[in-house]
Design a protein around this motif. Structure first.
Motif, PDB file in Angstrom:
ATOM      1  N   ALA A 205      60.110   4.409  12.023  1.00 56.43           N
ATOM      2  CA  ALA A 205      61.412   4.177  11.525  1.00 56.43           C
ATOM      3  C   ALA A 205      62.670   4.478  12.573  1.00 56.43           C
ATOM      4  O   ALA A 205      64.117   3.869  12.612  1.00 56.43           O
ATOM      5  CB  ALA A 205      61.683   5.801  10.645  1.00 56.43           C
ATOM      6  N   LYS A 206      62.028   4.888  13.888  1.00 62.07           N
ATOM      7  CA  LYS A 206      63.058   4.870  14.822  1.00 62.07           C
ATOM      8  C   LYS A 206      63.740   3.947  15.939  1.00 62.07           C
ATOM      9  O   LYS A 206      64.522   2.936  16.882  1.00 62.07           O
ATOM     10  CB  LYS A 206      62.728   5.599  16.050  1.00 62.07           C
ATOM     11  CG  LYS A 206      62.548   7.180  15.651  1.00 62.07           C
ATOM     12  CD  LYS A 206      62.280   8.707  16.812  1.00 62.07           C
ATOM     13  CE  LYS A 206      62.732   9.922  15.553  1.00 62.07           C
ATOM     14  NZ  LYS A 206      61.920  10.964  17.008  1.00 62.07           N
ATOM     15  N   ASN A 207      62.654   2.212  15.201  1.00 58.74           N
ATOM     16  CA  ASN A 207      62.589   1.100  15.802  1.00 58.74           C
ATOM     17  C   ASN A 207      63.559   0.289  15.056  1.00 58.74           C
ATOM     18  O   ASN A 207      64.217   0.875  13.860  1.00 58.74           O
ATOM     19  CB  ASN A 207      61.305   0.998  15.913  1.00 58.74           C
ATOM     20  CG  ASN A 207      60.359   1.806  17.218  1.00 58.74           C
ATOM     21  OD1 ASN A 207      60.183   2.467  16.685  1.00 58.74           O
ATOM     22  ND2 ASN A 207      60.485   0.806  18.069  1.00 58.74           N
ATOM     23  N   SER A 208      63.601  -0.643  15.607  1.00 57.91           N
ATOM     24  CA  SER A 208      64.417  -1.773  14.573  1.00 57.91           C
ATOM     25  C   SER A 208      63.767  -3.080  13.832  1.00 57.91           C
ATOM     26  O   SER A 208      62.714  -3.429  15.282  1.00 57.91           O
ATOM     27  CB  SER A 208      65.958  -2.092  15.241  1.00 57.91           C
ATOM     28  OG  SER A 208      65.718  -2.233  16.654  1.00 57.91           O
ATOM     29  N   GLY A 209      64.014  -3.944  12.951  1.00 59.22           N
ATOM     30  CA  GLY A 209      63.916  -5.049  13.452  1.00 59.22           C
ATOM     31  C   GLY A 209      62.327  -5.292  12.975  1.00 59.22           C
ATOM     32  O   GLY A 209      61.831  -4.331  12.894  1.00 59.22           O
ATOM     33  N   PHE A 210      61.415  -6.375  13.273  1.00 58.18           N
ATOM     34  CA  PHE A 210      59.882  -6.202  12.978  1.00 58.18           C
ATOM     35  C   PHE A 210      59.719  -5.070  14.138  1.00 58.18           C
ATOM     36  O   PHE A 210      58.555  -5.117  13.057  1.00 58.18           O
ATOM     37  CB  PHE A 210      59.779  -7.213  13.151  1.00 58.18           C
ATOM     38  CG  PHE A 210      60.714  -8.711  13.074  1.00 58.18           C
ATOM     39  CD1 PHE A 210      60.342  -8.497  11.913  1.00 58.18           C
ATOM     40  CD2 PHE A 210      60.165  -9.830  13.861  1.00 58.18           C
ATOM     41  CE1 PHE A 210      61.292  -9.429  11.219  1.00 58.18           C
ATOM     42  CE2 PHE A 210      61.350 -11.610  13.187  1.00 58.18           C
ATOM     43  CZ  PHE A 210      61.086 -10.998  11.593  1.00 58.18           C
ATOM     44  N   ASP A 211      60.337  -4.962  15.095  1.00 52.92           N
ATOM     45  CA  ASP A 211      59.316  -3.705  15.445  1.00 52.92           C
ATOM     46  C   ASP A 211      59.083  -2.128  14.293  1.00 52.92           C
ATOM     47  O   ASP A 211      58.430  -0.920  14.609  1.00 52.92           O
ATOM     48  CB  ASP A 211      60.262  -2.881  16.735  1.00 52.92           C
ATOM     49  CG  ASP A 211      59.069  -2.534  17.963  1.00 52.92           C
ATOM     50  OD1 ASP A 211      58.333  -2.789  18.104  1.00 52.92           O
ATOM     51  OD2 ASP A 211      59.435  -1.909  18.293  1.00 52.92           O
ATOM     52  N   ARG A 212      59.359  -2.416  13.449  1.00 49.47           N
ATOM     53  CA  ARG A 212      59.559  -1.062  12.306  1.00 49.47           C
ATOM     54  C   ARG A 212      58.252  -0.828  11.632  1.00 49.47           C
ATOM     55  O   ARG A 212      57.862   0.132  11.508  1.00 49.47           O
ATOM     56  CB  ARG A 212      60.487  -1.376  11.602  1.00 49.47           C
ATOM     57  CG  ARG A 212      62.084  -0.524  12.298  1.00 49.47           C
ATOM     58  CD  ARG A 212      63.461  -0.139  11.006  1.00 49.47           C
ATOM     59  NE  ARG A 212      63.363  -1.558   9.854  1.00 49.47           N
ATOM     60  CZ  ARG A 212      64.176  -0.834   9.280  1.00 49.47           C
ATOM     61  NH1 ARG A 212      64.564   0.196   8.472  1.00 49.47           N
ATOM     62  NH2 ARG A 212      63.963  -2.317   8.160  1.00 49.47           N
ATOM     63  N   VAL A 213      57.949  -2.108  12.078  1.00 53.24           N
ATOM     64  CA  VAL A 213      55.908  -2.620  11.352  1.00 53.24           C
ATOM     65  C   VAL A 213      55.260  -2.714  12.375  1.00 53.24           C
ATOM     66  O   VAL A 213      55.315  -3.600  12.835  1.00 53.24           O
ATOM     67  CB  VAL A 213      56.366  -3.049   9.884  1.00 53.24           C
ATOM     68  CG1 VAL A 213      54.781  -3.672   9.543  1.00 53.24           C
ATOM     69  CG2 VAL A 213      57.781  -3.432   9.061  1.00 53.24           C
ATOM     70  N   GLY A 214      54.257  -1.158  12.882  1.00 46.13           N
ATOM     71  CA  GLY A 214      53.156  -1.598  13.023  1.00 46.13           C
ATOM     72  C   GLY A 214      52.311  -2.516  12.572  1.00 46.13           C
ATOM     73  O   GLY A 214      51.467  -1.731  11.632  1.00 46.13           O
ATOM     74  N   ILE A 215      51.281  -2.994  13.177  1.00 38.84           N
ATOM     75  CA  ILE A 215      50.183  -3.663  12.722  1.00 38.84           C
ATOM     76  C   ILE A 215      48.591  -3.104  13.907  1.00 38.84           C
ATOM     77  O   ILE A 215      48.701  -3.271  14.829  1.00 38.84           O
ATOM     78  CB  ILE A 215      50.571  -5.220  13.008  1.00 38.84           C
ATOM     79  CG1 ILE A 215      51.534  -6.165  12.137  1.00 38.84           C
ATOM     80  CG2 ILE A 215      49.207  -5.869  11.809  1.00 38.84           C
ATOM     81  CD1 ILE A 215      52.013  -7.398  12.186  1.00 38.84           C
ATOM     82  N   ILE A 216      47.711  -1.994  12.755  1.00 45.38           N
ATOM     83  CA  ILE A 216      47.384  -2.294  13.131  1.00 45.38           C
ATOM     84  C   ILE A 216      45.713  -2.313  13.400  1.00 45.38           C
ATOM     85  O   ILE A 216      44.509  -1.772  14.298  1.00 45.38           O
ATOM     86  CB  ILE A 216      47.113   0.189  13.823  1.00 45.38           C
ATOM     87  CG1 ILE A 216      46.470   0.107  11.963  1.00 45.38           C
ATOM     88  CG2 ILE A 216      48.051   0.136  13.854  1.00 45.38           C
ATOM     89  CD1 ILE A 216      46.716   1.791  11.742  1.00 45.38           C
ATOM     90  N   ASP A 217      45.546  -3.752  12.624  1.00 48.03           N
ATOM     91  CA  ASP A 217      43.855  -3.425  11.869  1.00 48.03           C
ATOM     92  C   ASP A 217      43.919  -5.543  11.890  1.00 48.03           C
ATOM     93  O   ASP A 217      44.254  -5.873  11.086  1.00 48.03           O
ATOM     94  CB  ASP A 217      42.861  -2.426  10.794  1.00 48.03           C
ATOM     95  CG  ASP A 217      42.073  -2.915  10.587  1.00 48.03           C
ATOM     96  OD1 ASP A 217      40.874  -3.901  11.489  1.00 48.03           O
ATOM     97  OD2 ASP A 217      40.851  -1.880  10.124  1.00 48.03           O
ATOM     98  N   PHE A 218      43.081  -6.103  13.006  1.00 45.89           N
ATOM     99  CA  PHE A 218      43.107  -7.445  13.069  1.00 45.89           C
ATOM    100  C   PHE A 218      42.335  -7.990  13.633  1.00 45.89           C
ATOM    101  O   PHE A 218      42.155  -8.947  13.420  1.00 45.89           O
ATOM    102  CB  PHE A 218      45.029  -7.992  13.714  1.00 45.89           C
ATOM    103  CG  PHE A 218      45.008  -6.979  14.829  1.00 45.89           C
ATOM    104  CD1 PHE A 218      44.420  -7.233  15.511  1.00 45.89           C
ATOM    105  CD2 PHE A 218      46.590  -6.279  14.513  1.00 45.89           C
ATOM    106  CE1 PHE A 218      44.831  -6.783  17.346  1.00 45.89           C
ATOM    107  CE2 PHE A 218      46.321  -6.050  16.189  1.00 45.89           C
ATOM    108  CZ  PHE A 218      45.511  -5.776  16.597  1.00 45.89           C
ATOM    109  N   GLN A 219      41.287  -6.528  14.040  1.00 44.32           N
ATOM    110  CA  GLN A 219      39.924  -7.837  14.386  1.00 44.32           C
ATOM    111  C   GLN A 219      39.429  -8.979  13.456  1.00 44.32           C
ATOM    112  O   GLN A 219      38.249  -9.383  14.566  1.00 44.32           O
ATOM    113  CB  GLN A 219      38.700  -6.452  15.364  1.00 44.32           C
ATOM    114  CG  GLN A 219      38.687  -6.366  14.025  1.00 44.32           C
ATOM    115  CD  GLN A 219      38.825  -4.784  14.035  1.00 44.32           C
ATOM    116  OE1 GLN A 219      39.866  -4.178  14.402  1.00 44.32           O
ATOM    117  NE2 GLN A 219      39.927  -4.648  12.483  1.00 44.32           N
ATOM    118  N   ASP A 220      39.662  -9.053  12.321  1.00 46.43           N
ATOM    119  CA  ASP A 220      38.249 -10.267  11.742  1.00 46.43           C
ATOM    120  C   ASP A 220      39.529 -11.101  11.527  1.00 46.43           C
ATOM    121  O   ASP A 220      39.379 -11.972  10.530  1.00 46.43           O
ATOM    122  CB  ASP A 220      38.541  -9.259   9.892  1.00 46.43           C
ATOM    123  CG  ASP A 220      37.286  -8.655  10.868  1.00 46.43           C
ATOM    124  OD1 ASP A 220      36.089  -8.036  11.404  1.00 46.43           O
ATOM    125  OD2 ASP A 220      37.362  -7.389  10.142  1.00 46.43           O
ATOM    126  N   ALA A 221      41.101 -11.395  12.039  1.00 46.23           N
ATOM    127  CA  ALA A 221      41.754 -12.338  11.455  1.00 46.23           C
ATOM    128  C   ALA A 221      41.437 -14.064  11.930  1.00 46.23           C
ATOM    129  O   ALA A 221      39.895 -14.145  12.816  1.00 46.23           O
ATOM    130  CB  ALA A 221      42.987 -12.180  12.597  1.00 46.23           C
TER     131      ALA A 221
END
Length: 496
Positions: free
Chosen positions: A369-385
């Motif tokens: 919430a304290k960040n702005s733009g796309f940085d508000r959404v953190g992505i943490i599980d993507f090793q199977d991309a």
């Protein structure tokens, strides 16, 4: 497996060992602490309990007179002191077997009741050595392997300059991965990912096992590579501070602890919508097929191809259907099912294919919430991309597997995604919406099988609570005319 021998130079080292053991032991483990008075047994037990409680001020009274002290922690722990045990039969009254049924037992002075202790126990033997202590841990090979892994993580931290860090359990998930919080005085909390190389399973097709056919990550290399790619494209994924690619241990950035659900576990519309906006812009980016990590290591992102789609969809017929009906599918039913999927996959031949994160839903999104733009959404599980139909990720979040997304919010997210993609250019909405139904069906067929597999094979029945939601989503997916053959097959098989 060989015994583990450790030199503890002082009390701090003993405390650290207790904390490391707290991350290795599991329900059913019995750790016998053997050694003279003042050897460090109680110090280790106290450190173990405080780490398990994540409370350095936890009161840990000596059970010398009560014989046992029980703690209702993340894993229940019973601390036995048998120094004053009058007769071995007293252990039955103290409830040792009951304590081991769902918890861990620490036993000081085990020599007084060896015949009553589990044969598969662990024994930590303390002896004086110069100004310190020598501890030799022996016993059950499976538990010893877990301890060795925990000590390897400690060595990894020491090598990176974090040897004095405190380690605390964070979480595990439906996979074999585990996570820890790494606490260093005066510094931000970091996250440790413990993800040992995947072990090969039974061969299913073309000389390959499920992990290979579904293109699932078998080590941490894909995580490191995809994290770099996501960050390079201007989105928020954890920075990797330290890595041991062979051991499968990573020290990564802590993006935060707040998710996209409210305190009652319900979706927060603003956060879901912003996550969809991020997804739309990520999908508009060009694909990076090969991501170099060193002069000798390059990660090639695989395609979400026909084989991967079908092997995942097979979980419905291999796991869910036998559980539902009490009997396996017939050869004719199997042939018809996979024939339907071949025709559906054919429809995707001309679909838009970009970076597919694979599990873009509430457990894997951090709200900043304290960040702005796309940085508000953190992505943490993507090793199977993989590289695949962009509609898959949109289906993942608009039909969140872990929380019910009501139709109005689902529709709002789909409209926002399409609006953003149109604004970015080159977007075929009709094809996307058809693909959304198709990918939703594929994903929910997979999930229905996974919930049963987790219960029956892995002893994790609590995921079955998601089954009603999974089928409500599947019903929506099958409403599209292109999915009529799959809908008809499911009805005929008694699944719908």
């Amino acid at each position: 497996m060989q015994d583990i021998a450790i030199f503890l130079k002082d009390e701090a080292a003993t405390i650290q060992l207790g904390e490391d053991l707290a991350l290795a032991l599991k329900p059913g483990d019995c750790l016998a602490l053997s050694g003279d008075l003042g050897a460090g047994k109680s110090t280790l037990a106290r450190a173990f309990l405080r780490a398990m409680a994540d409370d350095e001020a936890l009161e840990v009274p000596s059970p010398t007179f009560t014989l046992v002290q029980s703690y209702d922690l993340r894993i229940p722990v019973s601390h036995f002191d048998l120094y004053r045990l009058a007769d071995v039969s007293e252990l039955d009254e103290l409830g040792l077997d009951e304590a081991l049924s769902d918890g861990i037992c620490l036993v000081e002075w085990p020599e007084n009741a060896l015949s009553a202790l589990p044969k598969t126990r662990l024994t930590a033997t303390f002896s004086h050595l110069d100004d310190g202590r020598r501890v030799t841990i022996s016993g059950d090979t499976v538990a010893l392997a877990r301890i060795k892994r925990s000590l390897a993580i400690r060595s990894f931290l020491q090598h990176g300059g974090y040897g004095e860090a405190k380690r605390r359990h964070l979480s595990g998930d439906a996979s074999a991965r585990a996570y820890e919080r790494i606490l260093i005085a005066g510094q931000p909390v970091r996250i440790l990912m413990d993800s040992a190389r995947h072990k090969a399973g039974p061969i299913l097709q073309d000389g390959k096992y499920y992990q290979q056919l579904a293109h699932l990550a078998e080590d941490v290399i894909p995580f490191v590579a995809i994290a770099s790619d996501i960050r390079d494209k201007g989105f928020c994924a954890p920075e990797v501070y330290e890595r041991d690619l062979d051991a499968g241990i990573l020290l990564i950035e802590n993006l935060g602890s707040e998710g996209i659900l409210d305190a009652d576990g319900q979706p927060v519309a603003e956060r879901y919508l912003e996550s969809v906006r991020v997804l739309a812009h990520l999908h508009a980016q060009p694909v990076t097929r090969d991501i170099p990590l060193s002069d000798t290591i390059t990660h090639h992102i695989p395609d979400f191809d026909r084989t991967a789609m079908k092997i995942e969809a097979s979980l419905l017929i291999d796991w869910y259907l036998p559980w539902k009906r009490g009997e396996k599918a017939s050869d004719a039913e199997r042939a018809a099912y996979f024939s339907v999927w071949d025709r559906l996959v054919d429809l995707l031949a001309t679909s838009e294919k970009k970076l597919l994160l694979r599990d873009f839903h509430s457990p894997n999104i951090i709200w900043r919430a304290k960040n702005s733009g796309f940085d508000r959404v953190g992505i943490i599980d993507f090793q199977d991309a993989m590289i695949g139909p962009t509609a898959y990720d949109v289906a993942s979040i608009t039909q969140d597997a872990r929380v019910t997304i009501e139709p109005d919010l689902c529709g709002e997210m789909l409209s926002l995604y399409c609006t953003e993609r149109h604004a970015l250019g080159g977007f075929d909405e009709a094809a996307f919406r058809r693909d959304w139904h198709l990918m939703s069906a594929q994903r929910n067929c997979k999930l229905a099988g996974i919930w049963v597999r987790l219960m029956q094979r892995d002893g994790k029945p609590f995921y079955m609570k998601h089954m009603p939601r999974t089928f409500s989503y599947l019903h929506v997916a099958l409403e599209h005319e292109a999915l009529a053959p799959l809908r008809d097959w499911c009805i005929k098989a008694g699944i719908l």
